[in-house]
Design an enzyme around this catalytic site. Sequence first.
Site, PDB file in Angstrom:
ATOM      1  N   ILE A 121      17.188  22.538  52.168  1.00  0.00           N
ATOM      2  CA  ILE A 121      15.731  22.336  52.148  1.00  0.00           C
ATOM      3  C   ILE A 121      15.216  22.187  53.577  1.00  0.00           C
ATOM      4  CG2 ILE A 121      13.853  21.082  51.008  1.00  0.00           C
ATOM      5  CD1 ILE A 121      15.818  19.841  49.107  1.00  0.00           C
ATOM      6  N   PRO A 122      15.318  23.259  54.384  1.00  0.00           N
ATOM      7  CA  PRO A 122      14.778  23.129  55.742  1.00  0.00           C
ATOM      8  C   PRO A 122      13.271  22.886  55.687  1.00  0.00           C
ATOM      9  CG  PRO A 122      15.314  25.434  55.251  1.00  0.00           C
ATOM     10  CD  PRO A 122      15.815  24.613  54.102  1.00  0.00           C
ATOM     11  N   HIS A 123      12.775  22.076  56.591  1.00  0.00           N
ATOM     12  CA  HIS A 123      11.326  21.845  56.568  1.00  0.00           C
ATOM     13  C   HIS A 123      10.785  21.583  57.962  1.00  0.00           C
ATOM     14  CE1 HIS A 123      13.490  18.153  55.460  1.00  0.00           C
ATOM     15  NE2 HIS A 123      12.545  17.443  56.048  1.00  0.00           N
ATOM     16  N   GLY A 124       9.529  21.873  58.120  1.00  0.00           N
ATOM     17  CA  GLY A 124       8.890  21.659  59.408  1.00  0.00           C
ATOM     18  C   GLY A 124       7.433  21.285  59.223  1.00  0.00           C
TER      19      GLY A 124
END
Lengths: 86, 147
Positions: free
Chosen positions: B65-68
Site C-alpha cells: 500500500i504505497p502512499h504519498g
Amino acid sequence: MIERKVIINNPTGLHARPASLLVKEANKFKSEIMINKGGKDVNAKSILSVLSLGVSNGDEIIIKANGEDEKEAMDAIINLIETLVE
Amino acid sequence: MDIKMMFSKERVSFDLKARTKEEAIDELIEMLYKDGKLKDKESFKRAVLKREEEFSTGIGMGIAIPHGKDSSVVEPCITFGVSKNGIDFDSMDGKPAHIFFLISVPEDAADTHLHILSFISRKLMHEDVRQKLFNAKDFEDVINAFN
C-alpha cells in the site's frame, strides 16, 4: 487477562512505521495481545488488523494482554506507544 | 466519504509489467498521471519513495500500500494494480507483493489517507477479498470484492 488504557500522542497515530513497530513488539510475546478502539478488539500481532482500526493522534485505545507473559507484554507495548515520536 | 468512489476504471491494471519496487511505483504513478490526477510525477514519486525509505508499505500477505501526501496531487485517489508474478517490495513477511494500492492525497487532506488505509486494511483482513482482488479481471471485479 490484564488491560490498560492509553492515549495516542504521536502525530502519525498507529499506521505506517509506528504500526509496524507495534506489531513487531507484540510478536515478541507469547500472550494474546489485543487492541480495542471504540468497542472493537483486534489482534495486535497483525499489521492489517492494527491498520484497520485507523488509530490517529488523540485517540484513546485499550490494550489487552492474556497469557503467561502478559505483564511483560503490556509493559513493553505501553512503553513503545508512549515513546513514539513520529 | 465513500472510499470506493476513489477507485476508477482509468486507474486499474491487472497485469503490471514492473519487476522491481521502483518500477511498480512508476507504473502506478503513470496511470495516476495519465488520468489527470497528478500535476507533477517526480514530486509525487519523491513523496512516495521517502515514505518507503522510512517504512516499507509491503505489509505482507502479498499486499503493498504505497502512499504519498503531496501538493502535486489533485484530489484523493486510489490506483490499483495486480502483478501475477509478484514483485519484491521489502515486505514484512519477506514474500513478493501481488496486490498494489497506491494512495495519493493532497497536502492539505488531513486524515484522509488514514481513513483510506483503514478501509482497505479492514477489507483485506479477509482471505476471500484478497483472492477476489488477485483474480480480478475488470474494474467491476475490484469494486465487487469490497462489497
